[in-house]
Design an enzyme around this catalytic site. Structure first.
Site, PDB file in Angstrom:
ATOM      1  NE  ARG A 233     -36.366  37.434  -2.550  1.00 34.53           N
ATOM      2  CZ  ARG A 233     -34.918  37.872  -3.019  1.00 34.53           C
ATOM      3  NH1 ARG A 233     -35.519  39.098  -4.914  1.00 34.53           N
ATOM      4  NH2 ARG A 233     -33.773  37.929  -3.592  1.00 34.53           N
ATOM      5  CD  GLU A 262     -40.275  34.481  -8.569  1.00 30.05           C
ATOM      6  OE1 GLU A 262     -39.448  34.204  -8.601  1.00 30.05           O
ATOM      7  OE2 GLU A 262     -40.812  35.515  -8.576  1.00 30.05           O
ATOM      8  CG  HIS A 280     -37.389  37.234  -9.465  1.00 31.19           C
ATOM      9  ND1 HIS A 280     -37.763  36.060  -8.860  1.00 31.19           N
ATOM     10  CD2 HIS A 280     -35.793  37.945  -9.472  1.00 31.19           C
ATOM     11  CE1 HIS A 280     -36.508  36.806  -7.229  1.00 31.19           C
ATOM     12  NE2 HIS A 280     -36.445  38.440  -8.083  1.00 31.19           N
TER      13      HIS A 280
END
Length: 314
Positions: A233, A262, A280
């Site tokens: 994370r 993001e 991601h």
């Protein structure tokens, strides 16, 4: 007939089996597009009167629980539940579940893909060949005999350690909850890890305690030749401190699949030449998608049937 709302974008993407699990249980299933995962009011509106919601990164907290009185279970399509307010869930008597282990191999694979990509300059070399450039090779580095420091020795951390040992790397780790990391893995303090490792790979969960744990003090202990890798994370890291060290050349580079915001296009990290960024996707494999979807669906079916889910968080 009880309703289930699917908000996780990748649910049942690789196979219809997870969707069929819900339908065979006699549930009315509807997948809805959520263009604003952080907008709780919109999340609440999309859930409506449903008894269950299957979420990805969608924000679920007091607003959702207050406005969705029929909600009995929030099923996370993944492991990290930092987007779900667990205290609010307890307060409203809503069960929260997740899918631990479903994406461990996929994330461990991606972690090593990033490490190899960085040390062998793959993004640069691929781009050069696309531009019809040949020759003038860039010297890469071997991983054998390098030390990898793993922060968080859970399922993913152990998977990364297994791969590292296969490449002939030395493995050190830090995890306050784990004493024995397995054969060939040595436990050290967090400070020692940042001082000794040639590669630092982050695999800790995001909690109130771990948020910002990788601070400027730790990052400044890294070797100039060290590389920082994050597939966990972005919020675990002081990204401003990381940026400053990278920009000033005080550490070799970083490979990041996650950032605190993001998409990260406004982040100064995004433009540095010694940083690799992927969107991601560490958990995005066919195998992980099927496993996550199946477990997430079964968690819902069991809760709505009055049974204990496979993996309960609260």
């Amino acid at each position: 007939m009880e309703q289930v709302v699917i908000l996780a974008r990748s649910f049942a993407k690789a196979s219809k089996e997870p969707w069929e699990i819900l339908e065979k249980a006699g549930l009315a299933v509807e997948k809805k597009h959520n263009p604003e995962p952080e907008n709780e009011e919109l999340v609440a509106e999309l859930i409506g009167n449903a008894s269950a919601v299957l979420v990805g990164v969608d924000r679920v907290g007091e607003v959702v629980f207050s406005r969705c009185p029929n909600l009995k279970v929030v099923s996370k399509h993944g492991v990290g539940v930092d987007n779900i307010d667990l205290e609010a869930a307890r307060k409203h008597g809503v069960v929260v579940t997740n899918t631990p282990g479903a994406n461990s191999e996929s994330v461990a694979d991606m972690t090593f893909a990033l490490i190899l990509a960085f040390f062998r300059h793959l993004p640069l070399l691929i781009e050069r060949v696309k531009n019809k450039e040949w020759g003038s090779p860039v010297l890469g580095e071997e991983l054998a005999e390098k030390t990898i420091g793993i922060v968080g020795m859970g399922r993913i951390g152990r998977g990364v350690a297994k791969r590292a040992l296969g490449f002939g790397m030395k493995v050190i780790f830090y995890d306050p909850l784990v004493e024995d990391g397995g054969e060939g893995c040595s436990k050290v303090t967090l400070e020692e890890l940042f001082e000794k490792a040639d590669v630092i790979s982050l695999h800790a969960p995001l909690t109130d305690e771990t948020r910002g744990m990788i601070n400027s003090g730790l990052l400044s202990r890294m070797k100039e030749s060290a590389v920082f890798v994050n597939t966990a994370r972005g919020e675990l890291v002081d990204e401003e401190a990381l940026y400053n060290l990278l920009k000033e050349g005080k550490i070799k580079g970083a490979a990041l699949d996650v950032l605190s915001t993001e998409p990260p296009f406004a982040s100064p990290l995004f433009g540095l030449p010694n940083v690799i960024v992927t969107p991601h996707v560490a958990a995005h494999t066919r195998e992980a998608n099927i496993k996550m979807g199946t477990i997430a669906a079964l968690n819902i079916v069991k809760v709505l049937a009055g049974e204990e889910p496979l993996f309960r968080v609260v």
